[in-house]
Each structure stands twice: as structure tokens, then as C-alpha cells.
Design a protein around this motif. Structure first.
Motif, mmCIF file in Angstrom:
data_model
loop_
_atom_site.group_PDB
_atom_site.id
_atom_site.type_symbol
_atom_site.label_atom_id
_atom_site.label_comp_id
_atom_site.label_asym_id
_atom_site.label_seq_id
_atom_site.Cartn_x
_atom_site.Cartn_y
_atom_site.Cartn_z
ATOM 1 N N TYR A 38 -47.777 46.067 145.990
ATOM 2 C CA TYR A 38 -48.663 45.843 144.850
ATOM 3 C C TYR A 38 -49.491 44.594 145.103
ATOM 4 C CZ TYR A 38 -50.314 45.247 140.074
ATOM 5 O OH TYR A 38 -51.104 45.122 138.970
ATOM 6 N N TYR A 39 -50.817 44.734 145.004
ATOM 7 C CA TYR A 39 -51.721 43.620 145.256
ATOM 8 C C TYR A 39 -52.306 43.124 143.933
ATOM 9 C CZ TYR A 39 -55.498 40.814 147.211
ATOM 10 O OH TYR A 39 -56.334 39.778 147.526
ATOM 11 N N LEU A 40 -52.063 41.835 143.654
ATOM 12 C CA LEU A 40 -52.561 41.208 142.437
ATOM 13 C C LEU A 40 -53.855 40.476 142.791
ATOM 14 C CD1 LEU A 40 -51.667 40.874 139.469
ATOM 15 C CD2 LEU A 40 -50.594 38.723 140.136
ATOM 16 N N SER A 41 -54.987 41.104 142.532
ATOM 17 C CA SER A 41 -56.273 40.579 142.992
ATOM 18 C C SER A 41 -56.642 39.256 142.331
ATOM 19 C CB SER A 41 -57.382 41.612 142.741
ATOM 20 O OG SER A 41 -57.445 41.950 141.364
ATOM 21 N N ALA A 42 -56.167 39.021 141.110
ATOM 22 C CA ALA A 42 -56.530 37.792 140.399
ATOM 23 C C ALA A 42 -56.032 36.544 141.116
ATOM 24 C CB ALA A 42 -55.980 37.836 138.974
ATOM 25 N N THR A 43 -54.873 36.658 141.806
ATOM 26 C CA THR A 43 -54.297 35.505 142.495
ATOM 27 C C THR A 43 -54.270 35.679 144.013
ATOM 28 O OG1 THR A 43 -52.052 36.417 142.286
ATOM 29 C CG2 THR A 43 -52.833 34.954 140.517
ATOM 30 N N GLY A 44 -54.684 36.853 144.533
ATOM 31 C CA GLY A 44 -54.623 37.100 145.972
ATOM 32 C C GLY A 44 -53.213 37.221 146.496
ATOM 33 N N THR A 45 -52.333 37.851 145.700
ATOM 34 C CA THR A 45 -50.915 37.948 146.054
ATOM 35 C C THR A 45 -50.523 39.402 146.254
ATOM 36 O OG1 THR A 45 -50.483 36.022 144.646
ATOM 37 C CG2 THR A 45 -48.577 37.290 145.400
ATOM 38 N N LYS A 46 -49.789 39.673 147.328
ATOM 39 C CA LYS A 46 -49.273 41.020 147.585
ATOM 40 C C LYS A 46 -47.753 40.987 147.580
ATOM 41 C CE LYS A 46 -49.461 43.066 151.722
ATOM 42 N NZ LYS A 46 -50.007 43.815 152.883
ATOM 43 N N PHE A 47 -47.138 41.852 146.778
ATOM 44 C CA PHE A 47 -45.693 42.029 146.755
ATOM 45 C C PHE A 47 -45.364 43.330 147.496
ATOM 46 C CE2 PHE A 47 -46.874 39.670 142.965
ATOM 47 C CZ PHE A 47 -46.035 38.569 143.042
ATOM 48 N N LYS A 48 -44.329 43.290 148.343
ATOM 49 C CA LYS A 48 -44.042 44.467 149.162
ATOM 50 C C LYS A 48 -42.542 44.720 149.234
ATOM 51 C CE LYS A 48 -44.294 41.617 153.354
ATOM 52 N NZ LYS A 48 -44.936 41.443 154.674
ATOM 53 N N PHE A 49 -42.196 45.989 149.442
ATOM 54 C CA PHE A 49 -40.797 46.400 149.507
ATOM 55 C C PHE A 49 -40.711 47.630 150.403
ATOM 56 C CE2 PHE A 49 -37.350 49.159 147.950
ATOM 57 C CZ PHE A 49 -36.266 48.309 148.101
ATOM 58 N N THR A 50 -39.645 47.704 151.196
ATOM 59 C CA THR A 50 -39.419 48.866 152.054
ATOM 60 C C THR A 50 -37.941 49.239 152.014
ATOM 61 O OG1 THR A 50 -41.170 48.116 153.555
ATOM 62 C CG2 THR A 50 -39.705 49.821 154.370
ATOM 63 N N TYR A 51 -37.671 50.543 151.979
ATOM 64 C CA TYR A 51 -36.300 51.037 152.045
ATOM 65 C C TYR A 51 -36.305 52.273 152.938
ATOM 66 C CZ TYR A 51 -31.653 52.655 150.670
ATOM 67 O OH TYR A 51 -30.346 53.048 150.688
ATOM 68 N N GLY A 52 -35.368 52.321 153.885
ATOM 69 C CA GLY A 52 -35.363 53.472 154.774
ATOM 70 C C GLY A 52 -34.030 53.681 155.457
ATOM 71 N N THR A 53 -33.870 54.867 156.034
ATOM 72 C CA THR A 53 -32.673 55.216 156.784
ATOM 73 C C THR A 53 -33.068 55.505 158.227
ATOM 74 O OG1 THR A 53 -32.888 57.555 156.206
ATOM 75 C CG2 THR A 53 -31.556 56.173 154.748
ATOM 76 N N GLY A 54 -32.104 55.392 159.134
ATOM 77 C CA GLY A 54 -32.375 55.614 160.545
ATOM 78 C C GLY A 54 -31.293 56.445 161.211
ATOM 79 N N PHE A 55 -31.686 57.139 162.272
ATOM 80 C CA PHE A 55 -30.767 57.970 163.063
ATOM 81 C C PHE A 55 -31.187 57.859 164.521
ATOM 82 C CE2 PHE A 55 -30.193 62.011 165.318
ATOM 83 C CZ PHE A 55 -28.833 62.232 165.173
ATOM 84 N N LYS A 56 -30.246 57.549 165.405
ATOM 85 C CA LYS A 56 -30.547 57.405 166.829
ATOM 86 C C LYS A 56 -29.441 58.075 167.629
ATOM 87 C CE LYS A 56 -31.198 53.912 170.437
ATOM 88 N NZ LYS A 56 -31.211 52.458 170.733
ATOM 89 N N ALA A 57 -29.781 59.185 168.277
ATOM 90 C CA ALA A 57 -28.806 59.878 169.116
ATOM 91 C C ALA A 57 -28.641 59.130 170.431
ATOM 92 C CB ALA A 57 -29.266 61.302 169.379
ATOM 93 N N PRO A 58 -27.446 59.099 171.003
ATOM 94 C CA PRO A 58 -27.260 58.455 172.311
ATOM 95 C C PRO A 58 -28.105 59.140 173.378
ATOM 96 C CG PRO A 58 -25.149 58.990 171.279
ATOM 97 C CD PRO A 58 -26.198 59.669 170.479
ATOM 98 N N SER A 59 -28.608 58.362 174.315
ATOM 99 C CA SER A 59 -29.393 58.933 175.411
ATOM 100 C C SER A 59 -28.479 59.693 176.368
ATOM 101 C CB SER A 59 -30.129 57.822 176.159
ATOM 102 O OG SER A 59 -29.195 57.008 176.868
ATOM 103 N N LEU A 60 -29.072 60.483 177.259
ATOM 104 C CA LEU A 60 -28.292 61.203 178.270
ATOM 105 C C LEU A 60 -27.533 60.230 179.171
ATOM 106 C CD1 LEU A 60 -30.836 64.001 179.261
ATOM 107 C CD2 LEU A 60 -28.831 64.201 177.789
ATOM 108 N N PHE A 61 -28.148 59.081 179.462
ATOM 109 C CA PHE A 61 -27.470 58.061 180.281
ATOM 110 C C PHE A 61 -26.221 57.565 179.564
ATOM 111 C CE2 PHE A 61 -26.649 53.625 181.312
ATOM 112 C CZ PHE A 61 -26.617 53.649 182.700
#
Length: 247
Positions: free
Chosen positions: A27-50
């Protein structure tokens, strides 16, 4: 208000199907030039062949690595975006993190967590100068049940990192870039000793410089010097790194 949503499906022959996702509102508050940010995520990584099948170091019983991570922060802008700074807190929880045992065989670390803070400040004028400074503090811990205190820190993750980058255009066809980085102490395993012991790898600083000259619209000459002061350092115990290098 800005927002992005990502969804991914992996179908792995050995580990089956897995859905991961990411949401990132800001969310960008143009009156003050301020941006608030948030991220949420999940991850999956299979083992390599090596990691799975190498005769010396592989482990066919490995499980895939999974994670849940989030971060939150803000950015502040001044003087028509010429000056800015920001702070972000982050945390990621891992399950079955892929690592190595004392024989360099790949294993799953039951539970692990990384968390920390990132800060940055940036200055740029209208055309020829850009300065960026950033700092990261991270705590990376093995959260598995029964792990000894001296082995709790995940190896090769420095607590402190600082980076300064200056880009300058003295005249139109010339571009000069200077980068200075600092990497703090970090733990590593000394596999030459049995049972394995933890040691501390020393902090180090590096300076690189690069330049380019635009001879024509589609033709330029580029050169750089890395590790100007020929610093001797190790990212991994007993593994050499390049000294002063010219390109």
C-alpha cells in the motif's frame, strides 16, 4: 493498493504433487511518500538427482524441502524519490531442510528457521549518480529436537552483511561502478576432526570496480577488477577463493 498472487503446482515422479503459493500486497500512501509491504508464501524443493543418487554423497531416502515464509516492512521516499530508505523484517520456517552430515552425505535437517532484518538507504540525483547502502542481520538456527547448542547455528550463514554500491556517470559514454561488501563471522564444520567440531570463519571485506565505455549505440567496452586488495578469505572451510582478478 498493489497486490500480486502466485500459485504453482509441481508434479514430481518420486514425491508426488505439491501446490505452493505466494501473496504480496503493498500500500502506497502518496501524501507522505510511504509504502507498506507484506509477503507470505510457501516453498517446495525436491532433492536434485545428485543429492539422491550420487554414489558417494547421495541419499535416496531424502525428503523434499518445504518452507513457509513471510516478511513485512516499509519504504519511505523524499525529494521526488531521490532519497529513500526502508526496513523489512523476515522469517522463514523450513521442514526437511537439505544439508550434509560429517561424511558429506546429504541428509534432511528436521526443522530450521531463518529470521532477521534488512535495511537500505538510497540516493540518486537526476542523472549521473546513484548510491545504495544495505545491511542484513540474519539468525539461522537448527530447530530440530535434541540438537546440541554448539551445533544450533546453521553453517555458512553470516549474522551481518553490509553492501555499498556507487554508480557514477562522469560523462555520457562512461559509466563507473564501485562496490564494497562486508561479510561477518559465520560458523562451519571442520570435517577433518572426528567427531566433527564447529569453527568460526573470519569476517572479510571486498572491493570491486567496473567501468564501461559506450563507443556506439550497440557497441561498448567493459572491464572490471574484483577483490582489488587481494583479500584472502574463505566462504567454505578449506575451499579457496579468487584473489585480485581482472576481466
Amino acid at each position: 493498493l498493489y497486490a500480486s498472487i502466485g500459485l504453482r503446482y509441481d508434479d514430481h515422479e518420486k514425491f508426488g504433487g505439491k501446490i505452493t503459493y505466494r501473496i504480496a500486497p503493498a500500500y502506497y500512501l502518496s501524501a507522505t511518500g510511504t509504502k507498506f509491504k507484506f509477503t507470505y508464501g510457501t516453498g517446495f524443493k525436491a532433492p536434485s538427482l545428485f543429492y539422491l543418487f550420487d554414489p558417494a554423497f547421495g541419499n535416496p531416502d531424502l525428503n523434499p524441502e518445504e518452507s513457509i515464509g513471510w516478511d513485512a516492512g516499509f519504504e519511505q521516499y523524499f525529494m521526488s524519490n531521490k532519497i529513500s530508505f526502508g526496513v523489512t523484517y523476515f522469517r522463514t520456517d523450513f521442514k526437511e531442510l537439505i544439508g550434509f552430515d560429517e561424511n558429506f552425505v546429504t541428509v534432511n535437517i528436521d526443522k530450521a528457521q531463518t529470521s532477521g532484518v534488512e535495511l537500505f538507504a538510497n540516493f540518486r540525483n537526476n542523472y549521473n549518480l546513484n548510491i545504495n547502502l544495505n545491511y542484513t542481520f540474519v539468525a539461522a538456527k537448527d530447530k530440530s529436537a535434541g540438537v546440541q547448542k554448539e551445533f544450533e547455528d546453521l553453517i555458512r550463514r553470516p549474522d551481518h552483511k553490509i553492501n555499498l554500491n556507487i554508480n557514477y556517470i562522469p560523462v555520457a559514454p562512461v559509466n563507473v561502478n564501485l562496490n564494497i561488501s562486508y561479510v561477518g563471522d559465520r560458523k562451519d564444520d571442520n570435517f577433518e576432526i572426528y567427531p566433527t567440531q564447529r569453527i568460526t570463519l573470519s569476517s572479510y571485506s571486498l572491493m570491486d570496480i567496473a567501468a564501461s565505455y559506450q563507443l556506439a549505440d550497440y557497441f561498448s567496452i567493459n572491464g572490471r577488477i574484483e577483490n582489488i586488495f587481494d583479500t584472502k578469505y574463505e566462504e567454505i572451510l578449506y575451499y579457496g577463493t579468487l584473489g585480485r582478478s581482472f576481466y
